[in-house]
Design a protein around this motif. Structure first.
Motif, PDB file in Angstrom:
ATOM      1  N   ASP A 289       0.711   4.545 -14.930  1.00  0.00           N
ATOM      2  CA  ASP A 289       0.681   3.086 -15.072  1.00  0.00           C
ATOM      3  C   ASP A 289       0.908   2.351 -13.760  1.00  0.00           C
ATOM      4  O   ASP A 289       0.379   1.275 -13.553  1.00  0.00           O
ATOM      5  N   ARG A 290       1.693   2.895 -12.843  1.00  0.00           N
ATOM      6  CA  ARG A 290       2.015   2.175 -11.614  1.00  0.00           C
ATOM      7  C   ARG A 290       1.616   2.956 -10.372  1.00  0.00           C
ATOM      8  O   ARG A 290       2.213   2.790  -9.316  1.00  0.00           O
ATOM      9  N   PHE A 291       0.579   3.783 -10.499  1.00  0.00           N
ATOM     10  CA  PHE A 291       0.303   4.644  -9.360  1.00  0.00           C
ATOM     11  C   PHE A 291      -0.169   3.870  -8.129  1.00  0.00           C
ATOM     12  O   PHE A 291       0.100   4.280  -7.000  1.00  0.00           O
ATOM     13  N   GLY A 292      -0.861   2.762  -8.303  1.00  0.00           N
ATOM     14  CA  GLY A 292      -1.252   1.963  -7.150  1.00  0.00           C
ATOM     15  C   GLY A 292      -0.071   1.465  -6.351  1.00  0.00           C
ATOM     16  O   GLY A 292      -0.185   1.184  -5.145  1.00  0.00           O
ATOM     17  N   ASP A 293       1.080   1.380  -7.011  1.00  0.00           N
ATOM     18  CA  ASP A 293       2.308   0.930  -6.354  1.00  0.00           C
ATOM     19  C   ASP A 293       2.788   1.952  -5.315  1.00  0.00           C
ATOM     20  O   ASP A 293       3.446   1.587  -4.341  1.00  0.00           O
ATOM     21  N   HIS A 294       2.456   3.228  -5.500  1.00  0.00           N
ATOM     22  CA  HIS A 294       2.849   4.257  -4.530  1.00  0.00           C
ATOM     23  C   HIS A 294       2.234   3.964  -3.170  1.00  0.00           C
ATOM     24  O   HIS A 294       2.908   4.003  -2.146  1.00  0.00           O
ATOM     25  N   TYR A 295       0.919   3.699  -3.188  1.00  0.00           N
ATOM     26  CA  TYR A 295       0.219   3.436  -1.933  1.00  0.00           C
ATOM     27  C   TYR A 295       0.829   2.225  -1.228  1.00  0.00           C
ATOM     28  O   TYR A 295       1.025   2.224  -0.016  1.00  0.00           O
ATOM     29  N   ARG A 296       1.113   1.188  -2.026  1.00  0.00           N
ATOM     30  CA  ARG A 296       1.634  -0.055  -1.450  1.00  0.00           C
ATOM     31  C   ARG A 296       3.012   0.158  -0.821  1.00  0.00           C
ATOM     32  O   ARG A 296       3.281  -0.298   0.302  1.00  0.00           O
ATOM     33  N   ARG A 297       3.883   0.860  -1.518  1.00  0.00           N
ATOM     34  CA  ARG A 297       5.241   1.057  -1.007  1.00  0.00           C
ATOM     35  C   ARG A 297       5.273   2.016   0.187  1.00  0.00           C
ATOM     36  O   ARG A 297       6.017   1.801   1.132  1.00  0.00           O
ATOM     37  N   PHE A 298       4.450   3.059   0.140  1.00  0.00           N
ATOM     38  CA  PHE A 298       4.388   3.960   1.282  1.00  0.00           C
ATOM     39  C   PHE A 298       3.781   3.243   2.490  1.00  0.00           C
ATOM     40  O   PHE A 298       4.235   3.435   3.625  1.00  0.00           O
ATOM     41  N   SER A 299       2.762   2.413   2.260  1.00  0.00           N
ATOM     42  CA  SER A 299       2.148   1.646   3.352  1.00  0.00           C
ATOM     43  C   SER A 299       3.160   0.712   4.001  1.00  0.00           C
ATOM     44  O   SER A 299       3.145   0.521   5.220  1.00  0.00           O
ATOM     45  N   ARG A 300       4.037   0.142   3.181  1.00  0.00           N
ATOM     46  CA  ARG A 300       5.065  -0.755   3.718  1.00  0.00           C
ATOM     47  C   ARG A 300       6.004   0.020   4.644  1.00  0.00           C
ATOM     48  O   ARG A 300       6.342  -0.462   5.736  1.00  0.00           O
ATOM     49  N   TYR A 301       6.402   1.217   4.210  1.00  0.00           N
ATOM     50  CA  TYR A 301       7.250   2.049   5.083  1.00  0.00           C
ATOM     51  C   TYR A 301       6.499   2.409   6.360  1.00  0.00           C
ATOM     52  O   TYR A 301       7.047   2.318   7.467  1.00  0.00           O
ATOM     53  N   TYR A 302       5.244   2.817   6.213  1.00  0.00           N
ATOM     54  CA  TYR A 302       4.434   3.236   7.366  1.00  0.00           C
ATOM     55  C   TYR A 302       4.261   2.072   8.350  1.00  0.00           C
ATOM     56  O   TYR A 302       4.383   2.260   9.568  1.00  0.00           O
ATOM     57  N   LYS A 303       4.023   0.894   7.823  1.00  0.00           N
ATOM     58  CA  LYS A 303       3.856  -0.284   8.684  1.00  0.00           C
ATOM     59  C   LYS A 303       5.143  -0.600   9.431  1.00  0.00           C
ATOM     60  O   LYS A 303       5.133  -0.927  10.622  1.00  0.00           O
ATOM     61  N   ASN A 304       6.275  -0.521   8.745  1.00  0.00           N
ATOM     62  CA  ASN A 304       7.559  -0.787   9.398  1.00  0.00           C
ATOM     63  C   ASN A 304       7.854   0.245  10.490  1.00  0.00           C
ATOM     64  O   ASN A 304       8.445  -0.080  11.522  1.00  0.00           O
ATOM     65  N   LYS A 305       7.414   1.488  10.259  1.00  0.00           N
ATOM     66  CA  LYS A 305       7.708   2.556  11.207  1.00  0.00           C
ATOM     67  C   LYS A 305       6.772   2.528  12.411  1.00  0.00           C
ATOM     68  O   LYS A 305       7.202   2.721  13.551  1.00  0.00           O
ATOM     69  N   PHE A 306       5.481   2.239  12.155  1.00  0.00           N
ATOM     70  CA  PHE A 306       4.502   2.343  13.233  1.00  0.00           C
ATOM     71  C   PHE A 306       3.822   1.014  13.579  1.00  0.00           C
ATOM     72  O   PHE A 306       3.075   0.946  14.552  1.00  0.00           O
ATOM     73  N   GLY A 307       4.095  -0.029  12.785  1.00  0.00           N
ATOM     74  CA  GLY A 307       3.474  -1.322  13.083  1.00  0.00           C
ATOM     75  C   GLY A 307       4.024  -1.934  14.354  1.00  0.00           C
ATOM     76  O   GLY A 307       3.323  -2.556  15.141  1.00  0.00           O
TER      77      GLY A 307
END
Length: 597
Positions: A289-307
């Motif tokens: 039901d919320r699998f699209g949320d995985h991509y969004r939350r991981f992307s947020r971490y990735y952006k904070n780390k490498f943005g």
């Protein structure tokens, strides 16, 4: 004569009762479920519509309102955001909802009120039916949750929906055990990242094994494994948010206050090895039901780390020294300039801030080039480090996880009726599946049509303010709303908490339609004009976009220095409530109801 009338009365009431009796084949549907040993159908992309129809039996007139609606919530993997689809309930309790899909199969959430709801699997191009009976005794839920009515099913996916309903407590118990209890909260605050990961994985493995004992079909067990894995992955990806919630619960710090730096988990690529172990790149995971949320939350971490990457002074000076050294070897400058460039490089290496007249002149001439090269090098380094990180976490090559991280970068707001621009669509057209671009183009067309409908409906109103400021400006804004309760929302298009709060309040705004309540949205010119003009029609109410200084004369009146901020004006034109930060729909409904009396 009296006997005849009484007999007619009994005949009519029994007929009505029989008419609203749930058929036995629906009530006993579970008896007809057969396990044929088949696995879940292969997930695939689809733009077809799923249909959910059903009925709430024995819905009494005092339990029914003509405005009553039943709601379906689904997570769109392209945006990572929830989307809501609503249908009115007819007086006899019937309903039908059309659910636009991005994949063929997905778990969605249907709700009428806290006691009438169901998780169910829908299929693009097919119909799923769900029924409730108001005469039944409500079934208790775990963790002190509101008791609910038992749902009954027919149509597609009967065995899957039976399994989700029969073992609904299983997921509730899993979440209650891992996170939502006092001991867990206390432990999670103290855990390091690795300890937290081991803690979640321990419960995950235990509950996955318990699925084998369920008396359900083979494919229903596969669905439950996807569901538990989905929730485990969310808990692991969102570690910092969960630790923050636990920290605030233990130490009673204000909502929204960030986790102290010394409490933040230290994450590396090895921490995220569960992504491959859980096989989150498998397209079957899109059933969840919320699998699209995985991509969004991981992307947020990735952006904070490498943005962005914070460098100390010594690191920055070393990089800039190398850039000046490179320039000193460039034959496009004179020999004299090369000596000056070498001199500046040496000073950067020793953090010597002094500059000769010649060096100042050289920096004046070439400093812009050095700065641009510094930014380009930093971006290249971040991209290189980020790609190495993704290769370690996700594996090399193409994957659905990589695809949707990129898609959500471009399509993050399609669920809010925002259009994806042409340059982004061209990028999406270069991706490996044609469906991606076709889907985004379809949603653009749908959103453009919805925006046009909103513009033509008159449900939103754009106003222009004069030159007045402060109290005079407020009086001017409120002059057409005398005798009404006015809720003022200070927001901007770039403010994510503002946008989330506006989205949360949409059902409340609809509830007060036609009543003496006005919603007034005030942004300033820091909101991009094109973006504001695109978003405002999707927000029912009255809108202003003010020059920053003029807007400040209003916010200063209540001492606001951040957004979102809210003011509630009573029917008498006086301020009744003002504060910064969204307090939740129920808070505002209570305030408005009090002022409407």
């Amino acid at each position: 004569m009296k006997h005849i009338i009484f007999a007619l009365f009994l005949l009519l009431t029994s007929a009505v009762s029989a008419q609203d009796k749930m058929p036995d084949e629906i009530r006993n549907y579970a008896k007809y479920i057969i396990d044929n040993g088949q696995s879940l159908e292969q997930e695939e992309f689809s733009m077809d519509t799923a249909i959910i129809q059903g009925k709430i039996y024995n819905l009494k007139p005092d339990e029914y309102d003509a405005a009553d609606r039943i709601n379906v919530i689904t997570y769109n993997p392209f945006s990572g955001e929830p989307e809501s689809y609503i249908s009115k309930i007819t007086p006899d309790g019937s309903f039908e909802i059309q659910v636009p899909m991005a994949v063929k199969y997905q778990i969605v959430y249907l709700i009428f009120d806290p006691k009438i709801w169901s998780n169910l699997v829908v299929t693009a191009g097919k119909t799923v039916s769900v029924y409730f009976d108001m005469k039944e005794k409500m079934k208790a839920s775990s963790g002190g949750r509101t008791p609910k009515l038992t749902p009954y099913y027919s149509g597609e996916n009967v065995d899957l929906n039976y399994a989700l309903s029969k073992y609904g407590f299983f997921l509730e118990k899993y979440l209650d055990t891992v996170i939502y209890n006092r001991k867990a909260i206390s432990d999670i605050v103290k855990f390091s990242a690795d300890e937290y990961k081991d803690y979640v994985l321990g419960f995950h493995n235990k509950y996955i094994q318990m699925i084998d004992t369920m008396n359900i079909t083979k494919r229903a067990k596969e669905l439950w494994r996807i569901s538990i894995t989905n929730n485990s992955a969310l808990m692991l990806i969102d570690i910092e948010t969960i630790k923050g919630q636990c920290y605030r619960a233990i130490y009673e710090t204000p909502y929204g206050e960030p986790l102290p730096e010394d409490r933040k988990p230290v994450l590396d690529a090895k921490y995220f090895d569960f992504i491959q172990k859980f096989n989150l790149n498998d397209i079957q995971m899109l059933y969840a039901d919320r699998f699209g949320d995985h991509y969004r939350r991981f992307s947020r971490y990735y952006k904070n780390k490498f943005g962005t990457k914070d460098l100390n002074r010594k690191e920055m000076d070393g990089i800039i020294a190398q850039l000046y050294n490179n320039l000193a070897k460039n034959d496009t400058i004179t020999a004299k300039e090369k000596k000056v460039a070498s001199s500046i490089a040496k000073k950067y290496r020793t953090s010597n801030q002094s500059r000769t007249t010649a060096e100042k002149a050289f920096v004046e001439k070439y400093g812009h080039h050095i700065n641009e090269q510094f930014k380009a090098d930093m971006t290249e380094n971040r991209n290189r480090e980020g790609e190495a990180f993704l290769n370690e976490v996700l594996g090399t090559g193409e994957s659905y996880f990589r695809d949707f991280m990129k898609l959500q970068k471009y399509c993050g707001e399609i669920s809010e009726r925002k259009l994806v621009d042409e340059s982004a669509i061209k990028e999406i057209e270069q991706m490996r599946f044609k469906f991606y671009a076709d889907y985004v183009k379809m949603r653009n067309a749908v959103n453009a049509n919805l925006i046009a409908q909103e513009i033509n409906s008159g449900n939103y109103f754009i106003h222009k303010a004069g030159e007045s400021q402060g109290d005079s400006l407020l009086t001017e804004m409120l002059q057409d709303f005398k005798g009404k309760v006015v809720m003022i929302d200070f927001w901007n298009t770039w403010c994510v908490p503002c946008r989330n709060a506006i989205k949360a309040m949409k059902p409340m705004e609809e509830e007060y339609k036609g009543k003496d309540v006005v919603f007034l949205f005030i942004a300033n010119e820091s909101s991009n004009l094109n973006e504001w003009e695109e978003i405002a029609p999707t927000i029912k109410g009255h809108h202003y976009r003010l020059p920053v200084n003029q807007c400040n004369t209003l916010t200063d009146k209540w001492g606001f220095s951040a957004i979102p901020s809210y003011v509630i004006i009573g029917k008498d034109g006086k301020t009744k409530d003002f504060h910064t930060g969204f307090k939740g729909v129920e808070y505002y409904k209570a305030k408005i109801e009090e002022l409407l009396k």
